[in-house]
Design a protein around this motif. Sequence first.
Motif, PDB file in Angstrom:
ATOM      1  N   ARG A   4      33.343 133.882 115.991  1.00 59.09           N
ATOM      2  CA  ARG A   4      33.571 135.288 115.648  1.00 59.09           C
ATOM      3  C   ARG A   4      32.381 136.170 116.029  1.00 59.09           C
ATOM      4  NH1 ARG A   4      34.705 135.654 109.608  1.00 59.09           N
ATOM      5  NH2 ARG A   4      36.561 134.473 110.245  1.00 59.09           N
ATOM      6  N   ASP A   5      31.182 135.681 115.823  1.00 56.69           N
ATOM      7  CA  ASP A   5      29.998 136.503 116.079  1.00 56.69           C
ATOM      8  C   ASP A   5      29.605 136.551 117.554  1.00 56.69           C
ATOM      9  OD1 ASP A   5      29.250 133.867 116.250  1.00 56.69           O
ATOM     10  OD2 ASP A   5      27.380 134.097 115.135  1.00 56.69           O
ATOM     11  N   PRO A  41      32.098 140.088 122.236  1.00 58.89           N
ATOM     12  CA  PRO A  41      31.492 141.402 122.521  1.00 58.89           C
ATOM     13  C   PRO A  41      32.360 142.543 122.001  1.00 58.89           C
ATOM     14  CG  PRO A  41      32.393 140.419 124.514  1.00 58.89           C
ATOM     15  CD  PRO A  41      32.480 139.371 123.457  1.00 58.89           C
ATOM     16  N   PRO A  42      31.746 143.679 121.727  1.00 57.87           N
ATOM     17  CA  PRO A  42      32.486 144.794 121.121  1.00 57.87           C
ATOM     18  C   PRO A  42      33.433 145.508 122.076  1.00 57.87           C
ATOM     19  CG  PRO A  42      30.213 145.421 121.558  1.00 57.87           C
ATOM     20  CD  PRO A  42      30.311 143.959 121.838  1.00 57.87           C
ATOM     21  N   ASP A  43      33.294 145.277 123.378  1.00 57.80           N
ATOM     22  CA  ASP A  43      34.116 146.016 124.342  1.00 57.80           C
ATOM     23  C   ASP A  43      35.396 145.279 124.721  1.00 57.80           C
ATOM     24  OD1 ASP A  43      32.737 144.001 125.622  1.00 57.80           O
ATOM     25  OD2 ASP A  43      32.423 145.134 127.474  1.00 57.80           O
ATOM     26  N   GLY A  79      39.210 141.189 120.360  1.00 57.66           N
ATOM     27  CA  GLY A  79      39.143 139.819 119.880  1.00 57.66           C
ATOM     28  C   GLY A  79      40.336 139.496 118.990  1.00 57.66           C
TER      29      GLY A  79
END
Length: 289
Positions: free
Chosen positions: A108-109, A112-114, A117
């Motif tokens: 999960r970590d 990437p934010p772009d 997920g």
Amino acid sequence: MPTPLVRLRLDEATAKRVADVLEDVFAFGEVSISAFETSKDDWTVEIFGGPETPVEELAQGVREALGPEATGVVEAVTIDEADWIAKSLEGLKPVPAGRFVVHGAHDRDKIPPDVIGIEIEAALAFGTGHHGTTRGCLLAIDELLGERRFERVLDLGSGTGVLAIAIALAQKAPALATDIDEVSARIAQENAEANGAGSFVQSVHATGFDHPVFADRGPFDLIVANILAGPLVDLAPEVAAHLADGGRVVLSGLMNAEEDRVRQAYAAQGLNVLDAKRLEGWSTLTLAR
């Protein structure tokens, strides 16, 4: 509780083929299967059985299903007090498919934010993204969503719900997920909620198109169906009947050798192939009227 584990060491091509065969052979929810690279030219397939299954019984079932390829079995053990679902996914890496990345909780970590997920935690229902059919569908969906918005979406035979979730998150719009298996329908709804798509995805247990939800929510401008070639052929008339004018259909779950049969069944309903993707021996077709 003690959990049985059968482990095979194989080359990459054989490992992927073996995983596909075992997914088809074992009953729904009976085992959790993962195939992953452990070193160069060395892959491992792990089969975790339910806690009440004797390890000898699981090993014998694997041998009977695989025949000569079962010679790769190198270990059959019982793991005490193990979270067998989590362990079965430890070797699975996040799977990118266009704007989407399918991953387990353990990664999960690392997302990437772009990208979008989608967290699918276990093979309690088909579709973790690590299968060529699921990835092919996500790639086809990514391309279609780049062209237009779809207001009425159906994920037919939804399994984990990963396709409905992907579409709903990408569009922030409703998607209907249906499955003939009641447990799959429940899991798909739980996965939608866990991924922040619970307000968009409606998951329904439906054994056929006579369920009222299809009339209430259709006709659909996007229908995705990642099932098997035989059911896809049988469903061609009803898929065509529930497709809106200008709609699109994405089909997968068919092997490359089965592609022509599926193409012909849908061509007979006026639906022709716009695009075909072939991954790991499996085909994904995008069609339109």
